[in-house]
Design an enzyme around this catalytic site. Sequence first.
Site, PDB file in Angstrom:
ATOM      1  N   HIS A 132       0.839  -1.207   0.000  1.00 14.51           N
ATOM      2  CA  HIS A 132       0.000   0.000   0.000  1.00 14.51           C
ATOM      3  C   HIS A 132       0.879   1.264   0.000  1.00 14.51           C
ATOM      4  CE1 HIS A 132      -3.011   3.002   1.048  1.00 14.51           C
ATOM      5  NE2 HIS A 132      -2.167   3.407   1.975  1.00 14.51           N
ATOM      6  N   HIS A 137       1.373   5.089  -2.614  1.00 12.32           N
ATOM      7  CA  HIS A 137       1.710   6.486  -2.302  1.00 12.32           C
ATOM      8  C   HIS A 137       2.935   7.029  -3.021  1.00 12.32           C
ATOM      9  CE1 HIS A 137      -1.134   7.359   0.969  1.00 12.32           C
ATOM     10  NE2 HIS A 137      -0.945   6.131   1.414  1.00 12.32           N
ATOM     11  N   GLU A 178      -5.728   9.478   0.027  1.00  9.91           N
ATOM     12  CA  GLU A 178      -6.100   8.059   0.066  1.00  9.91           C
ATOM     13  C   GLU A 178      -7.167   7.667  -0.964  1.00  9.91           C
ATOM     14  OE1 GLU A 178      -4.496   5.783   1.526  1.00  9.91           O
ATOM     15  OE2 GLU A 178      -3.434   6.731   3.191  1.00  9.91           O
ATOM     16  N   SER A 197      -3.967   0.886  -4.619  1.00 12.28           N
ATOM     17  CA  SER A 197      -3.373  -0.352  -4.111  1.00 12.28           C
ATOM     18  C   SER A 197      -4.413  -1.446  -3.908  1.00 12.28           C
ATOM     19  CB  SER A 197      -2.608  -0.077  -2.807  1.00 12.28           C
ATOM     20  OG  SER A 197      -3.480   0.446  -1.823  1.00 12.28           O
TER      21      SER A 197
HETATM   22  N1  HBI Z   1       1.014   6.119  10.289  1.00 16.20           N
HETATM   23  N2  HBI Z   1       2.339   4.563   9.229  1.00 16.20           N
HETATM   24  C1  HBI Z   1       1.341   5.471   9.175  1.00 16.20           C
HETATM   25  N3  HBI Z   1       0.702   5.707   8.010  1.00 16.20           N
HETATM   26  C2  HBI Z   1      -0.296   6.626   7.928  1.00 16.20           C
HETATM   27  O1  HBI Z   1      -0.871   6.827   6.845  1.00 16.20           O
HETATM   28  C3  HBI Z   1      -0.678   7.331   9.087  1.00 16.20           C
HETATM   29  C4  HBI Z   1       0.013   7.050  10.266  1.00 16.20           C
HETATM   30  N4  HBI Z   1      -0.316   7.701  11.410  1.00 16.20           N
HETATM   31  C5  HBI Z   1      -1.303   8.717  11.429  1.00 16.20           C
HETATM   32  C6  HBI Z   1      -1.990   8.945  10.169  1.00 16.20           C
HETATM   33  N5  HBI Z   1      -1.682   8.287   9.090  1.00 16.20           N
HETATM   34  C7  HBI Z   1      -3.082   9.983  10.190  1.00 16.20           C
HETATM   35  O2  HBI Z   1      -2.699  11.005  11.050  1.00 16.20           O
HETATM   36  C8  HBI Z   1      -3.421  10.674   8.886  1.00 16.20           C
HETATM   37  O3  HBI Z   1      -3.946   9.765   8.000  1.00 16.20           O
HETATM   38  C9  HBI Z   1      -4.401  11.769   9.115  1.00 16.20           C
HETATM   39 FE    FE Z   2      -2.145   5.283   2.880  1.00 17.71          FE
END
Ligand code: HBI
Ligand code: FE
Length: 281
Positions: A132, A137, A178, A197
Amino acid sequence: MLAAENLTLQPEPPPGARADWTIDQAWDDYTEAEHAVWDRLFARQSALLPDRASPRFLAGLEVLKLGRPGVPRFEALSERLAGLTGWSVVAVPGLVPDAVFFDHLAQRRFVAGRFIRRPDQLDYLQEPDVFHDLFGHVPLLADPEFADYLQAYGEGGLRSLSLGALHRLARLYWRTVEFGLVSEPEGLRIYGAGILSSHGEALYALEDPAPARIAFDLRRVMRTRYRIDDFQQVYFVIHSFEDLLRQTIETDFAPLYVELEGLPDIAPDTLAPGDRLVEAG
Ligand code: HBI
Ligand code: FE
């Protein structure tokens, strides 16, 4: 910059992780079976996405050479990104606290899960894995405009935390990074990583009659709740990355958060007055 007092409120990184929650990718530890899962997912999605993904995503996929066999090495990927947009990719054990996540983005570091899903989870899992994160991304991080958007998002995220409005920015992230669609001259295209994804949702988001596809509107998006356990019922369509970047960078979010506080939330699956439907295809 991340305020120190914010960090002290966050959970500690798990054992083995650094203070900023990063870990080594430990590429040599991936098994043949894990590389094979990457290859299967990659083959399936890359066959599906020409004519469905944003041309900028497809260009990024090509220039970053993500289609070489096996799980990509973050170091090699970071070197290629450094020359293009100055982004890098760092490994994390899983979800990281919001402030940590935003701080990495604000410094042009994308945090990616190290682990890969099991062969019986090809179609669905809730936690972001390396497929993903990298496939969904990273290709758009090779695009200068999108690269700037994600950094601005990280900076805005840190500010939203101090203003008690994290949920507003989380909604914006969800509906763009997303699950965003973009209107191209050739038709609707996908740029959201959650769709890119996912085999099932890539088809559903563009071709199924069930979901609504409506023109992106910043206020509308930040009032709309979302669900993480099913395909989306509403997709927001941007006009272009330039337009998204302009709307987010030129907006002063602090007064907007105050304004939105007086307005009710919108459910994930309903249309609202003023919505402009965008035709699929
Ligand atoms: N941690 N690894 C990871 N990936 C994310 O997309 C992610 C996160 N922590 C917090 C977070 N996203 C959210 O704060 C945001 O999607 C708003
Ligand atoms: Fe993501």
